[in-house]
Design a protein around this motif. Structure first.
Motif, PDB file in Angstrom:
ATOM      1  N   GLY A 260      -9.454   6.206 -10.343  1.00 16.40           N
ATOM      2  CA  GLY A 260      -9.449   7.590 -10.783  1.00 16.40           C
ATOM      3  C   GLY A 260      -8.039   8.089 -11.050  1.00 16.40           C
ATOM      4  O   GLY A 260      -7.153   7.334 -11.449  1.00 16.40           O
ATOM      5  N   TYR A 261      -7.816   9.375 -10.774  1.00 17.04           N
ATOM      6  CA  TYR A 261      -6.520   9.972 -11.072  1.00 17.04           C
ATOM      7  C   TYR A 261      -5.423   9.466 -10.138  1.00 17.04           C
ATOM      8  O   TYR A 261      -4.235   9.625 -10.426  1.00 17.04           O
ATOM      9  N   CYS A 262      -5.818   8.841  -9.037  1.00 20.34           N
ATOM     10  CA  CYS A 262      -4.846   8.203  -8.153  1.00 20.34           C
ATOM     11  C   CYS A 262      -4.119   7.069  -8.881  1.00 20.34           C
ATOM     12  O   CYS A 262      -3.017   6.654  -8.480  1.00 20.34           O
ATOM     13  N   PHE A 263      -4.737   6.574  -9.940  1.00 29.55           N
ATOM     14  CA  PHE A 263      -4.108   5.543 -10.767  1.00 29.55           C
ATOM     15  C   PHE A 263      -2.716   5.978 -11.224  1.00 29.55           C
ATOM     16  O   PHE A 263      -1.788   5.159 -11.275  1.00 29.55           O
ATOM     17  N   GLN A 264      -2.547   7.256 -11.541  1.00 28.78           N
ATOM     18  CA  GLN A 264      -1.258   7.731 -12.037  1.00 28.78           C
ATOM     19  C   GLN A 264      -0.176   7.623 -10.958  1.00 28.78           C
ATOM     20  O   GLN A 264       0.970   7.267 -11.243  1.00 28.78           O
ATOM     21  N   VAL A 265      -0.535   7.932  -9.715  1.00 33.54           N
ATOM     22  CA  VAL A 265       0.403   7.784  -8.599  1.00 33.54           C
ATOM     23  C   VAL A 265       0.721   6.304  -8.389  1.00 33.54           C
ATOM     24  O   VAL A 265       1.880   5.923  -8.182  1.00 33.54           O
ATOM     25  N   ASP A 266      -0.306   5.485  -8.449  1.00 41.06           N
ATOM     26  CA  ASP A 266      -0.147   4.037  -8.270  1.00 41.06           C
ATOM     27  C   ASP A 266       0.827   3.468  -9.301  1.00 41.06           C
ATOM     28  O   ASP A 266       1.710   2.662  -8.980  1.00 41.06           O
ATOM     29  N   MET A 267       0.686   3.892 -10.552  1.00 35.49           N
ATOM     30  CA  MET A 267       1.576   3.401 -11.599  1.00 35.49           C
ATOM     31  C   MET A 267       3.007   3.902 -11.403  1.00 35.49           C
ATOM     32  O   MET A 267       3.976   3.151 -11.605  1.00 35.49           O
TER      33      MET A 267
ATOM     34  N   VAL B 267      -7.316   9.084   0.378  1.00 34.04           N
ATOM     35  CA  VAL B 267      -7.325   7.888   1.224  1.00 34.04           C
ATOM     36  C   VAL B 267      -6.210   6.929   0.831  1.00 34.04           C
ATOM     37  O   VAL B 267      -5.452   6.447   1.676  1.00 34.04           O
ATOM     38  N   LYS B 268      -6.085   6.659  -0.460  1.00 34.23           N
ATOM     39  CA  LYS B 268      -5.089   5.675  -0.895  1.00 34.23           C
ATOM     40  C   LYS B 268      -3.660   6.158  -0.645  1.00 34.23           C
ATOM     41  O   LYS B 268      -2.808   5.392  -0.195  1.00 34.23           O
ATOM     42  N   VAL B 269      -3.367   7.428  -0.950  1.00 31.06           N
ATOM     43  CA  VAL B 269      -2.016   7.938  -0.722  1.00 31.06           C
ATOM     44  C   VAL B 269      -1.687   7.906   0.761  1.00 31.06           C
ATOM     45  O   VAL B 269      -0.568   7.563   1.150  1.00 31.06           O
ATOM     46  N   THR B 270      -2.662   8.244   1.606  1.00 27.52           N
ATOM     47  CA  THR B 270      -2.435   8.194   3.055  1.00 27.52           C
ATOM     48  C   THR B 270      -2.122   6.768   3.508  1.00 27.52           C
ATOM     49  O   THR B 270      -1.173   6.538   4.277  1.00 27.52           O
TER      50      THR B 270
ATOM     51  N   TRP C 248      -0.935   4.305   1.663  1.00 28.82           N
ATOM     52  CA  TRP C 248       0.374   3.917   1.136  1.00 28.82           C
ATOM     53  C   TRP C 248       1.502   4.530   1.973  1.00 28.82           C
ATOM     54  O   TRP C 248       2.525   3.900   2.214  1.00 28.82           O
ATOM     55  N   GLY C 249       1.296   5.778   2.417  1.00 27.87           N
ATOM     56  CA  GLY C 249       2.298   6.434   3.243  1.00 27.87           C
ATOM     57  C   GLY C 249       2.464   5.747   4.575  1.00 27.87           C
ATOM     58  O   GLY C 249       3.595   5.548   5.060  1.00 27.87           O
ATOM     59  N   ILE C 250       1.352   5.344   5.193  1.00 26.86           N
ATOM     60  CA  ILE C 250       1.414   4.615   6.460  1.00 26.86           C
ATOM     61  C   ILE C 250       2.128   3.287   6.266  1.00 26.86           C
ATOM     62  O   ILE C 250       2.968   2.882   7.087  1.00 26.86           O
ATOM     63  N   GLU C 251       1.797   2.607   5.175  1.00 24.87           N
ATOM     64  CA  GLU C 251       2.445   1.325   4.877  1.00 24.87           C
ATOM     65  C   GLU C 251       3.952   1.510   4.701  1.00 24.87           C
ATOM     66  O   GLU C 251       4.754   0.720   5.216  1.00 24.87           O
ATOM     67  N   LYS C 252       4.351   2.565   3.999  1.00 22.72           N
ATOM     68  CA  LYS C 252       5.770   2.842   3.768  1.00 22.72           C
ATOM     69  C   LYS C 252       6.489   3.066   5.095  1.00 22.72           C
ATOM     70  O   LYS C 252       7.569   2.518   5.331  1.00 22.72           O
ATOM     71  N   ARG C 253       5.889   3.901   5.975  1.00 21.14           N
ATOM     72  CA  ARG C 253       6.510   4.173   7.270  1.00 21.14           C
ATOM     73  C   ARG C 253       6.592   2.911   8.124  1.00 21.14           C
ATOM     74  O   ARG C 253       7.578   2.701   8.842  1.00 21.14           O
ATOM     75  N   PHE C 254       5.577   2.064   8.043  1.00 18.10           N
ATOM     76  CA  PHE C 254       5.582   0.817   8.812  1.00 18.10           C
ATOM     77  C   PHE C 254       6.767  -0.058   8.425  1.00 18.10           C
ATOM     78  O   PHE C 254       7.496  -0.566   9.280  1.00 18.10           O
ATOM     79  N   TYR C 255       6.967  -0.215   7.118  1.00 17.92           N
ATOM     80  CA  TYR C 255       8.069  -1.057   6.667  1.00 17.92           C
ATOM     81  C   TYR C 255       9.424  -0.423   6.945  1.00 17.92           C
ATOM     82  O   TYR C 255      10.405  -1.129   7.210  1.00 17.92           O
ATOM     83  N   GLN C 256       9.485   0.916   6.938  1.00 22.43           N
ATOM     84  CA  GLN C 256      10.731   1.583   7.300  1.00 22.43           C
ATOM     85  C   GLN C 256      11.069   1.328   8.763  1.00 22.43           C
ATOM     86  O   GLN C 256      12.222   1.016   9.101  1.00 22.43           O
ATOM     87  N   LEU C 257      10.066   1.466   9.632  1.00 22.17           N
ATOM     88  CA  LEU C 257      10.287   1.228  11.057  1.00 22.17           C
ATOM     89  C   LEU C 257      10.626  -0.228  11.331  1.00 22.17           C
ATOM     90  O   LEU C 257      11.483  -0.552  12.139  1.00 22.17           O
ATOM     91  N   LYS C 258       9.923  -1.105  10.617  1.00 21.21           N
ATOM     92  CA  LYS C 258      10.190  -2.544  10.770  1.00 21.21           C
ATOM     93  C   LYS C 258      11.626  -2.866  10.383  1.00 21.21           C
ATOM     94  O   LYS C 258      12.318  -3.647  11.040  1.00 21.21           O
TER      95      LYS C 258
END
Length: 257
Positions: free
Chosen positions: A189-196, A234-237, A239-249
């Motif tokens: 859906g429109y989340c595609f634009q954020v993904d791109m 759901v997807k943005v959330t 992705w945000g968790i994934e981003k924070r995980f890699y930042q902490l790592k």
């Protein structure tokens, strides 16, 4: 009148359609009149209202228009990815996204392309509703609140630095699309634009935003739905968790390294 985009090379405008018979004729006419050198690819998902047949008729008499017929309605993201692959296979230098419903104006497409031409390092130019001079016309208040709120959520969680990451009026340089693995784009859906947008940044591409006037459709039905909003949330959330995980790592690795 000479525009900077005259030097961009071959430009393809992808217009995905599903039941857009009431608005597609005006959209095609406006783009081809304003920017006669561009090519247009209509990607139709088996519209039952005759949109695909109309696009075929236009293509039969105008060599600038092409049509891709897909077997069923399969989501905005899948339609654009199919269009990207079609354009890249034919060596277009710039590939654009544009809605068929009249919400995106051909005059703003000129602004987007001029911005891309003026900044050779830019990989993507977004037409933004939420930067200064950008605006929406005839939008219900709840839609504006949803869009502004969604974009704020994206900025906070993903740190993309964009005012309108969900906007679907944009122009990519072909090279950045070649640098993106489309199999990693899972949004429909429109989340595609954020993904791109996040994929362009991951690929090292610079993104610029220019103001546009977004005009609410006057005919046909909006494709926005609750499921599309839920998918984006759901997807943005995640992705945000994934981003924070890699930042902490990274911080842990730096401290222990």
């Amino acid at each position: 009148m000479t525009h900077m985009y005259d030097g961009l090379g071959k430009v393809l405008v992808i217009i995905p359609t599903y039941n857009e018979m009431l608005t597609l004729p005006d959209t095609l006419d406006a783009v081809l009149e304003r920017i006669p050198q561009v090519h247009i690819l209509v990607v139709d998902d088996a519209s039952p209202d005759g949109t695909g047949a109309y696009a075929d008729e236009v293509a039969s008499r105008d060599e600038r228009v092409f049509v891709m017929h897909r077997a069923a309605k399969d989501g905005l993201g899948a339609a654009y990815l199919a269009g990207f692959e079609w354009g890249l296979a034919r060596d277009y230098a710039v590939v654009c996204e544009m809605d068929a419903d009249g919400s995106h104006r051909a005059t703003d497409l000129q602004v987007i392309l001029d911005e891309l031409a003026a900044h050779p390092r830019a990989a993507l130019v977004l037409g933004s509703r939420w930067v200064p001079q950008g605006k929406v016309v005839n939008w219900p208040k709840h839609r504006e609140v949803l869009s502004r709120g969604g974009n704020t959520y994206v900025r906070v969680l993903l740190g993309l630095g964009l005012q309108d990451a969900t906007g679907g009026f944009r122009a990519y340089r072909a090279q950045v699309l070649r640098d993106i693995d489309f199999s990693t784009i899972q949004s429909h859906g429109y989340c595609f634009q954020v993904d791109m947008a996040r994929s362009v940044i991951k690929a090292g591409g610079e993104i610029r935003e220019v103001p546009i006037v977004f005009v609410e459709r006057t005919a046909g039905e909006s494709k926005m739905s609750g499921s599309i909003v839920r998918e984006a949330l759901v997807k943005v959330t995640l992705w945000g968790i994934e981003k924070r995980f890699y930042q902490l790592k990274g911080l842990v690795t730096k401290k222990t390294g």
